[in-house]
Scaffold this motif. Structure first.
Motif, PDB file in Angstrom:
ATOM      1  N   LYS A   7     -22.692   6.814   8.977  1.00  0.00           N
ATOM      2  CA  LYS A   7     -21.866   5.841   8.241  1.00  0.00           C
ATOM      3  C   LYS A   7     -21.754   6.246   6.767  1.00  0.00           C
ATOM      4  CE  LYS A   7     -21.528   0.868   7.519  1.00  0.00           C
ATOM      5  NZ  LYS A   7     -22.137  -0.438   7.782  1.00  0.00           N
ATOM      6  N   GLN A   8     -22.869   6.619   6.161  1.00  0.00           N
ATOM      7  CA  GLN A   8     -22.857   7.038   4.759  1.00  0.00           C
ATOM      8  C   GLN A   8     -22.071   8.331   4.572  1.00  0.00           C
ATOM      9  OE1 GLN A   8     -26.967   7.096   3.491  1.00  0.00           O
ATOM     10  NE2 GLN A   8     -26.888   4.956   2.875  1.00  0.00           N
ATOM     11  N   LEU A   9     -22.206   9.248   5.513  1.00  0.00           N
ATOM     12  CA  LEU A   9     -21.477  10.509   5.444  1.00  0.00           C
ATOM     13  C   LEU A   9     -19.971  10.264   5.481  1.00  0.00           C
ATOM     14  CD1 LEU A   9     -21.542  13.642   5.463  1.00  0.00           C
ATOM     15  CD2 LEU A   9     -21.551  13.486   7.955  1.00  0.00           C
ATOM     16  N   LYS A  10     -19.537   9.402   6.392  1.00  0.00           N
ATOM     17  CA  LYS A  10     -18.107   9.088   6.493  1.00  0.00           C
ATOM     18  C   LYS A  10     -17.618   8.362   5.243  1.00  0.00           C
ATOM     19  CE  LYS A  10     -17.301   9.090  11.455  1.00  0.00           C
ATOM     20  NZ  LYS A  10     -16.781   8.329  12.593  1.00  0.00           N
ATOM     21  N   LEU A  11     -18.430   7.451   4.715  1.00  0.00           N
ATOM     22  CA  LEU A  11     -18.052   6.762   3.479  1.00  0.00           C
ATOM     23  C   LEU A  11     -17.901   7.770   2.343  1.00  0.00           C
ATOM     24  CD1 LEU A  11     -17.518   4.306   1.674  1.00  0.00           C
ATOM     25  CD2 LEU A  11     -20.005   3.967   1.539  1.00  0.00           C
ATOM     26  N   ASN A  12     -18.830   8.703   2.238  1.00  0.00           N
ATOM     27  CA  ASN A  12     -18.734   9.736   1.199  1.00  0.00           C
ATOM     28  C   ASN A  12     -17.475  10.576   1.367  1.00  0.00           C
ATOM     29  OD1 ASN A  12     -21.065   9.141  -0.273  1.00  0.00           O
ATOM     30  ND2 ASN A  12     -22.348  10.401   1.032  1.00  0.00           N
ATOM     31  N   ARG A  13     -17.176  10.946   2.597  1.00  0.00           N
ATOM     32  CA  ARG A  13     -15.987  11.770   2.846  1.00  0.00           C
ATOM     33  C   ARG A  13     -14.701  11.042   2.500  1.00  0.00           C
ATOM     34  NH1 ARG A  13     -17.266  13.810   8.683  1.00  0.00           N
ATOM     35  NH2 ARG A  13     -15.099  13.209   8.978  1.00  0.00           N
ATOM     36  N   ILE A  14     -14.589   9.788   2.906  1.00  0.00           N
ATOM     37  CA  ILE A  14     -13.351   9.052   2.637  1.00  0.00           C
ATOM     38  C   ILE A  14     -13.237   8.727   1.141  1.00  0.00           C
ATOM     39  CG2 ILE A  14     -14.106   6.668   3.107  1.00  0.00           C
ATOM     40  CD1 ILE A  14     -11.441   6.430   4.781  1.00  0.00           C
ATOM     41  N   TYR A  15     -14.367   8.487   0.491  1.00  0.00           N
ATOM     42  CA  TYR A  15     -14.368   8.231  -0.953  1.00  0.00           C
ATOM     43  C   TYR A  15     -13.943   9.489  -1.724  1.00  0.00           C
ATOM     44  CZ  TYR A  15     -16.164   7.086  -5.621  1.00  0.00           C
ATOM     45  OH  TYR A  15     -16.303   6.872  -6.973  1.00  0.00           O
ATOM     46  N   LYS A  16     -14.517  10.626  -1.378  1.00  0.00           N
ATOM     47  CA  LYS A  16     -14.162  11.887  -2.046  1.00  0.00           C
ATOM     48  C   LYS A  16     -12.689  12.232  -1.806  1.00  0.00           C
ATOM     49  CE  LYS A  16     -18.213  12.755  -3.751  1.00  0.00           C
ATOM     50  NZ  LYS A  16     -18.478  12.549  -5.152  1.00  0.00           N
ATOM     51  N   ALA A  17     -12.210  11.986  -0.586  1.00  0.00           N
ATOM     52  CA  ALA A  17     -10.792  12.236  -0.294  1.00  0.00           C
ATOM     53  C   ALA A  17      -9.906  11.327  -1.134  1.00  0.00           C
ATOM     54  CB  ALA A  17     -10.516  12.027   1.197  1.00  0.00           C
ATOM     55  N   LEU A  18     -10.314  10.078  -1.283  1.00  0.00           N
ATOM     56  CA  LEU A  18      -9.541   9.138  -2.105  1.00  0.00           C
ATOM     57  C   LEU A  18      -9.519   9.582  -3.563  1.00  0.00           C
ATOM     58  CD1 LEU A  18      -7.898   6.563  -2.394  1.00  0.00           C
ATOM     59  CD2 LEU A  18     -10.054   5.273  -2.467  1.00  0.00           C
ATOM     60  N   LEU A  19     -10.654   9.999  -4.086  1.00  0.00           N
ATOM     61  CA  LEU A  19     -10.695  10.492  -5.473  1.00  0.00           C
ATOM     62  C   LEU A  19      -9.791  11.710  -5.646  1.00  0.00           C
ATOM     63  CD1 LEU A  19     -14.469  10.280  -6.492  1.00  0.00           C
ATOM     64  CD2 LEU A  19     -12.605   8.769  -7.196  1.00  0.00           C
ATOM     65  N   SER A  20      -9.840  12.602  -4.678  1.00  0.00           N
ATOM     66  CA  SER A  20      -9.004  13.800  -4.738  1.00  0.00           C
ATOM     67  C   SER A  20      -7.523  13.425  -4.767  1.00  0.00           C
ATOM     68  CB  SER A  20      -9.317  14.684  -3.532  1.00  0.00           C
ATOM     69  OG  SER A  20      -8.479  15.808  -3.517  1.00  0.00           O
ATOM     70  N   LEU A  21      -7.134  12.474  -3.947  1.00  0.00           N
ATOM     71  CA  LEU A  21      -5.741  12.033  -3.927  1.00  0.00           C
ATOM     72  C   LEU A  21      -5.364  11.301  -5.216  1.00  0.00           C
ATOM     73  CD1 LEU A  21      -5.589  10.901  -0.203  1.00  0.00           C
ATOM     74  CD2 LEU A  21      -4.272  12.783  -1.228  1.00  0.00           C
ATOM     75  N   LEU A  22      -6.303  10.495  -5.750  1.00  0.00           N
ATOM     76  CA  LEU A  22      -6.030   9.767  -6.997  1.00  0.00           C
ATOM     77  C   LEU A  22      -5.827  10.702  -8.184  1.00  0.00           C
ATOM     78  CD1 LEU A  22      -8.483   6.729  -6.757  1.00  0.00           C
ATOM     79  CD2 LEU A  22      -5.974   6.641  -6.809  1.00  0.00           C
ATOM     80  N   ALA A  23      -6.376  11.899  -8.094  1.00  0.00           N
ATOM     81  CA  ALA A  23      -6.188  12.876  -9.168  1.00  0.00           C
ATOM     82  C   ALA A  23      -4.733  13.321  -9.259  1.00  0.00           C
ATOM     83  CB  ALA A  23      -7.100  14.077  -8.951  1.00  0.00           C
ATOM     84  N   ASP A  24      -4.012  13.208  -8.132  1.00  0.00           N
ATOM     85  CA  ASP A  24      -2.637  13.692  -8.091  1.00  0.00           C
ATOM     86  C   ASP A  24      -1.574  12.613  -7.883  1.00  0.00           C
ATOM     87  OD1 ASP A  24      -3.494  16.367  -8.366  1.00  0.00           O
ATOM     88  OD2 ASP A  24      -3.887  16.481  -6.207  1.00  0.00           O
ATOM     89  N   TYR A  25      -1.991  11.465  -7.341  1.00  0.00           N
ATOM     90  CA  TYR A  25      -1.011  10.431  -6.993  1.00  0.00           C
ATOM     91  C   TYR A  25      -1.497   9.049  -7.434  1.00  0.00           C
ATOM     92  CZ  TYR A  25       0.265  14.135  -3.704  1.00  0.00           C
ATOM     93  OH  TYR A  25       0.611  15.332  -3.147  1.00  0.00           O
ATOM     94  N   PRO A  26      -0.566   8.162  -7.733  1.00  0.00           N
ATOM     95  CA  PRO A  26      -0.971   6.768  -7.977  1.00  0.00           C
ATOM     96  C   PRO A  26      -1.466   6.141  -6.668  1.00  0.00           C
ATOM     97  CG  PRO A  26       1.398   7.068  -8.388  1.00  0.00           C
ATOM     98  CD  PRO A  26       0.855   8.387  -7.939  1.00  0.00           C
ATOM     99  N   LEU A  27      -2.333   5.171  -6.780  1.00  0.00           N
ATOM    100  CA  LEU A  27      -2.891   4.525  -5.595  1.00  0.00           C
ATOM    101  C   LEU A  27      -1.791   4.000  -4.673  1.00  0.00           C
ATOM    102  CD1 LEU A  27      -5.459   3.561  -4.114  1.00  0.00           C
ATOM    103  CD2 LEU A  27      -5.299   1.444  -5.427  1.00  0.00           C
ATOM    104  N   SER A  28      -0.733   3.462  -5.242  1.00  0.00           N
ATOM    105  CA  SER A  28       0.352   2.889  -4.435  1.00  0.00           C
ATOM    106  C   SER A  28       1.080   3.935  -3.583  1.00  0.00           C
ATOM    107  CB  SER A  28       1.356   2.163  -5.332  1.00  0.00           C
ATOM    108  OG  SER A  28       1.904   3.066  -6.274  1.00  0.00           O
TER     109      SER A  28
END
Length: 174
Positions: A7-28
């Motif tokens: 569960k923690q591993l998946k949370l870390n992966r989805i969080y890191k992926a979200l941060l990576s996307l936020l670096a290039d795109y707005p949340l919306s």
């Protein structure tokens, strides 16, 4: 690997992926499909575990703060200056990702997360409130907003003060 570790591993992966996307795109502009594809998790996993992308951030931040506080060498209780010093040590380490979240307009998520952790620490008697006011739910909201606002100023200013100095500053303010 235990279910909790997965569960923690998946949370870390989805969080890191979200941060990576936020670096290039707005949340919306970030879709659940894109997020899940980048994180290597299914959409079913996302919808079963999260109501929003902000919830991913909040859960990861809560986990990080609680994990960090658990490894600190301290007595069973912490005073406010110690708590703030520990918090700013962690935030110094996470300053890049915190700045990314701030720039993405997710300050309110950081405030809610801090409030949740503060209430948890009170409930667990890890911090010892010096007066009745500090046990009030509205005080928890007040302090969360204030600390995050100060954190934003500190990060924006280049983190010139040490975490220990920030702990003292906030202790004096509150």
């Amino acid at each position: 690997m235990s279910p909790q570790e997965i569960k923690q591993l998946k949370l870390n992966r989805i969080y890191k992926a979200l941060l990576s996307l936020l670096a290039d795109y707005p949340l919306s502009d970030i879709t659940v499909s894109t997020l899940c594809r980048n994180a290597g998790v299914s959409r079913t996993y996302y919808y079963r575990n999260y109501k929003s992308m902000q919830e991913i951030i909040a859960r990861h931040q809560e986990m990080a703060i609680k994990s960090y506080l658990r490894i600190l060498p301290h007595a069973a209780r912490m005073d406010f200056a110690q708590l703030m010093t520990a918090y700013f040590q962690l935030m110094q380490r996470q300053s890049t990702e915190t700045a990314l979240l701030i720039n993405a307009g997710l300050t309110n998520t950081l405030i809610k997360t801090f409030r949740t952790v503060y209430l948890f620490l009170l409930e667990q008697k890890i911090i010892n409130p010096s007066n009745k006011r500090q046990r009030n739910q509205y005080f928890a909201s007040f302090i969360a907003g204030a600390v995050i606002s100060i954190q934003i100023q500190w990060i924006s200013g280049g983190m010139k003060e040490t975490p220990a100095e920030m702990g003292k500053i906030l202790n004096n303010i509150f």
